[in-house]
Scaffold this motif. Structure first.
Motif, mmCIF file in Angstrom:
data_model
loop_
_atom_site.group_PDB
_atom_site.id
_atom_site.type_symbol
_atom_site.label_atom_id
_atom_site.label_comp_id
_atom_site.label_asym_id
_atom_site.label_seq_id
_atom_site.Cartn_x
_atom_site.Cartn_y
_atom_site.Cartn_z
ATOM 1 N N ARG A 309 0.849 -1.198 0.000
ATOM 2 C CA ARG A 309 0.000 0.000 0.000
ATOM 3 C C ARG A 309 0.878 1.239 0.000
ATOM 4 O O ARG A 309 1.846 1.318 0.754
ATOM 5 C CB ARG A 309 -0.869 -0.024 1.265
ATOM 6 C CG ARG A 309 -1.696 1.220 1.440
ATOM 7 C CD ARG A 309 -2.657 1.078 2.583
ATOM 8 N NE ARG A 309 -2.040 1.269 3.871
ATOM 9 C CZ ARG A 309 -2.704 1.177 5.019
ATOM 10 N NH1 ARG A 309 -3.984 0.876 5.021
ATOM 11 N NH2 ARG A 309 -2.103 1.376 6.155
ATOM 12 N N ASP A 312 0.009 5.642 3.749
ATOM 13 C CA ASP A 312 -1.301 6.048 4.272
ATOM 14 C C ASP A 312 -1.029 7.046 5.393
ATOM 15 O O ASP A 312 -1.180 6.733 6.561
ATOM 16 C CB ASP A 312 -2.059 4.822 4.787
ATOM 17 C CG ASP A 312 -3.467 5.181 5.252
ATOM 18 O OD1 ASP A 312 -3.942 6.272 4.893
ATOM 19 O OD2 ASP A 312 -4.077 4.377 5.968
ATOM 20 N N LYS A 317 -1.885 8.284 11.547
ATOM 21 C CA LYS A 317 -0.536 7.870 11.181
ATOM 22 C C LYS A 317 0.236 9.051 10.571
ATOM 23 O O LYS A 317 0.514 9.072 9.378
ATOM 24 C CB LYS A 317 -0.594 6.695 10.195
ATOM 25 C CG LYS A 317 -1.035 5.409 10.885
ATOM 26 C CD LYS A 317 -1.354 4.335 9.902
ATOM 27 C CE LYS A 317 -2.688 4.572 9.307
ATOM 28 N NZ LYS A 317 -3.345 3.471 8.643
ATOM 29 N N ARG A 335 -5.252 12.914 3.949
ATOM 30 C CA ARG A 335 -4.653 11.658 4.409
ATOM 31 C C ARG A 335 -4.759 10.614 3.296
ATOM 32 O O ARG A 335 -5.507 10.795 2.342
ATOM 33 C CB ARG A 335 -5.289 11.148 5.706
ATOM 34 C CG ARG A 335 -6.746 10.835 5.646
ATOM 35 C CD ARG A 335 -7.151 9.933 6.799
ATOM 36 N NE ARG A 335 -6.458 8.640 6.727
ATOM 37 C CZ ARG A 335 -6.867 7.555 7.365
ATOM 38 N NH1 ARG A 335 -7.925 7.599 8.129
ATOM 39 N NH2 ARG A 335 -6.210 6.419 7.243
ATOM 40 N N GLU A 398 -12.357 2.209 1.869
ATOM 41 C CA GLU A 398 -12.378 2.619 3.273
ATOM 42 C C GLU A 398 -13.364 3.759 3.516
ATOM 43 O O GLU A 398 -13.509 4.216 4.643
ATOM 44 C CB GLU A 398 -10.981 3.094 3.702
ATOM 45 C CG GLU A 398 -9.909 2.051 3.515
ATOM 46 C CD GLU A 398 -8.566 2.492 4.046
ATOM 47 O OE1 GLU A 398 -8.203 2.067 5.149
ATOM 48 O OE2 GLU A 398 -7.891 3.275 3.347
ATOM 49 N N ASP A 422 -11.175 1.580 8.852
ATOM 50 C CA ASP A 422 -11.584 2.925 8.443
ATOM 51 C C ASP A 422 -12.998 2.944 7.883
ATOM 52 O O ASP A 422 -13.741 3.907 8.110
ATOM 53 C CB ASP A 422 -10.600 3.495 7.411
ATOM 54 C CG ASP A 422 -9.422 4.151 8.102
ATOM 55 O OD1 ASP A 422 -9.661 4.955 9.016
ATOM 56 O OD2 ASP A 422 -8.276 3.840 7.755
ATOM 57 N N ARG A 432 -11.974 6.102 15.222
ATOM 58 C CA ARG A 432 -11.474 4.769 15.585
ATOM 59 C C ARG A 432 -10.529 4.784 16.780
ATOM 60 O O ARG A 432 -10.182 3.750 17.329
ATOM 61 C CB ARG A 432 -10.820 4.083 14.372
ATOM 62 C CG ARG A 432 -9.611 4.789 13.847
ATOM 63 C CD ARG A 432 -9.147 4.181 12.537
ATOM 64 N NE ARG A 432 -8.185 3.109 12.722
ATOM 65 C CZ ARG A 432 -7.490 2.575 11.725
ATOM 66 N NH1 ARG A 432 -7.674 2.993 10.484
ATOM 67 N NH2 ARG A 432 -6.623 1.620 11.946
HETATM 68 MG MG MG Z 1 -7.246 2.331 6.872
#
Ligand code: MG
Ligand code: PEP
Length: 537
Positions: A309, A312, A317, A335, A398, A422, A432
């Motif tokens: 991926r 992210d 993050k 994001r 997501e 997500d 979350r």
């Molecule tokens: Mg995610």
């Protein structure tokens, strides 16, 4: 006599061990004016800050790797000259030292929050440091000592990053927390480390040091004075070559995780979270630096497929090197794939490094972009990846918007992968990271399952394969439900793979479809789970 304390289980192996209670968080006294002289208050503050710094530093020395880095960063905060200067100014303004450090930390935390990104994440560390100094000043015990020898079940309200950094999974064999849900920080860490846990256990804090507890994650409960024979039996693990209803891949963040996926007989890597490699990077990693790391991971995985991926970044993050502007609502801001708006070169360079590493190793590499909301973004990503020479291309689902636009993706992509963590956050409008909202984030929520069904039905029509790589995939029963809904593969942290594979090896498609039907028709997450549990017993 044994006593049952219900909660949410994480993992598939029960353990029994004595309780080690982490001290409760100290109480922040109300703002108080100074009664001692300025000099006395400053001396007390300096001594307290020094002892917090020394304590954290000594733990950093004992720890290794990421744990050591986290503790070193925390201890540096305790000695931060700007923070100390601000606290001393508050003392001069008439406050006592606990109030002064708390006021100084608050104003610094606000500055960090408004700076956004990695800085905002550090605001929580600052709170922890101020509270540790306050505890020292007011004579309240707040141990950071996670046992390093013996064999214990750690019991706490919840675990902070500093706590989890200190855990050795041979010593801490189980974790019980009063707060948290299946996708909370504590659950993710325990799953990754293979530690049996029961989170969201309301009665956790009634346990005291030395109590003997059975942590029974399969039974979603703790049994005080229980015996291993009371454990809800996980099924015996199936052979490595057993055929499963759908393949089970592994989620990784580094080369070590990749090795674990191979050891657990994962079908490959279903999610490589590349941003985790760069959480502390001060400057953008070069193409050569990235290529080296990706190459090492691809080599570890060998011939198996790897879904990697792109970064992210943002929200939970933050990546320091991106220097993103501060935002009111980072989870709804720049994001995931959206970082391509202000900084297109970053993703271009990353995809270039991935392509070079793939060419060098001959690995079966697939790329995907996180946080896609509209088809146009998917098309842009696919065009860039193709221009670089990558051919197996997907996106993460997501956001609710893209979940309902899957058919528009026809002809542009090879696969989609559902990030249930997500997707639940955005579907239920529930942060979350929020400890009080974990029930919304339960992956058994029927509305989430029905959304996944819609994605699978639409994807099937356009011959797009669908994976699930959120925490939902780590729950063996839910993995069967996902297969019944029409998901083509699941991907979970390495320690969860054997139990998920086992469930998927003994289920057939008819039973999986029945399970899916029951779960989707349920009106609550609890009833969805208990109906499926009785069916698949
Ligand atoms: Mg995610
Ligand atoms: C998800 O959101 O489900 C996912 C797999 O991505 P992450 O947890 O890394 O955001």
């Amino acid at each position: 006599m044994s006593q049952i304390l219900p909660g949410t289980g994480v993992g598939s192996t029960a353990v029994i061990a004595p309780v080690h209670r982490l001290a409760d968080r100290p109480i922040q006294p109300p703002p108080t004016r100074r009664k001692k002289s300025i000099e006395e208050e400053i001396a007390a503050l300096e001594a307290a800050a020094k002892s917090v710094q020394d304590l954290l530093q000594s733990r950093a020395t004992q720890a290794s790797g990421d744990a050591s880095a986290i503790l070193t960063a925390l201890s540096a905060f305790a000695a931060d000259p700007a923070l100390m200067m601000a606290a001393k100014a508050e003392i001069s303004n008439g406050w006592d030292s606990p109030t002064a450090i708390s006021r100084a930390a608050k104003s610094f935390a606000q500055m960090l929050q408004s700076a956004g990104g990695a800085f905002a994440e550090r605001a929580a560390d600052l709170d922890e440091i101020a509270l540790r100094i306050t505890a020292e000043l007011t004579g309240q015990e707040w141990s950071v000592e996670i046992p390093t020898s013996g064999r214990f079940v750690l019991v706490a309200e919840d675990l902070t990053p500093a706590d989890t950094a200190g855990i050795n999974s041979k010593v801490v064999v189980g974790v019980i927390t009063q707060k948290g849900g299946p996708t909370s920080h504590t659950s993710i860490i325990c799953r990754q480390m293979g530690i049996a846990a029961v989170v969201g256990c309301a009665a956790a804090l009634e346990l005291t040091n030395g109590d003997i507890v059975l942590v029974d994650p399969v039974g979603d409960r703790v049994v005080l004075n229980g015996d291993l024979s009371d454990a809800t039996q996980a099924l015996p693990i199936v052979a490595p070559d057993a055929k499963t209803l759908i393949p089970v891949y592994g989620n990784i963040g580094n080369q070590k995780d990749a090795k674990a996926v191979v050891e657990m007989h994962g079908a490959g890597v279903g999610l490589f979270r590349t941003e985790l490699l760069y959480l502390d990077a001060q400057s953008a990693p070069t193409i050569a630096e990235q290529r080296k790391i990706y190459q090492a991971v691809f080599t570890e995985i060998g011939k198996l497929p790897v879904v990697i991926r792109t970064l992210d970044a943002g929200s939970d993050k933050p990546l320091r090197f991106l220097n993103l502007d501060s935002e009111e609502n980072p989870a709804l801001g720049i994001r995931g794939w959206r970082i391509n708006r202000p900084q297109p070169q970053v993703i271009y360079d990353q995809l270039t490094a991935i392509k070079q590493a793939a060419d060098a190793t001959g690995a079966d590499v697939r790329v995907m972009a996180p946080m896609i909301a509209i088809p146009q973004e998917a098309f842009e990503f696919a065009a860039i990846a193709r221009e670089i020479g990558l051919t197996n291309i997907g996106i993460m689902i997501e956001t609710p918007a893209i979940a309902f636009a899957v058919r528009d993706l026809a002809g542009h992509l090879n696969f989609v992968s559902i990030g249930t963590n997500d997707l639940a956050q955005y579907l239920f409008a529930a942060d979350r990271q929020h400890n009080e909202l974990v029930d919304f984030l339960d992956p058994w929520q029927p509305a989430l399952l029905r959304t996944i069904k819609r994605i699978c039905d639409d994807a099937k029509r356009i011959e797009l394969s669908v994976g699930v790589c959120g925490e939902a995939a780590a729950d063996p029963l839910l993995a069967v439900v996902l297969a019944g809904i029409g998901v083509n593969s699941v991907s979970a942290a390495a320690p969860a793979i054997p139990a998920v594979r086992t469930r998927l090896a003994i289920a057939n498609i008819e039973i999986a479809e029945q399970a899916a039907d029951l779960a989707m028709k349920a009106t609550t997450a609890q009833s969805a789970k208990s109906l499926v549990k009785s069916l698949l017993k």
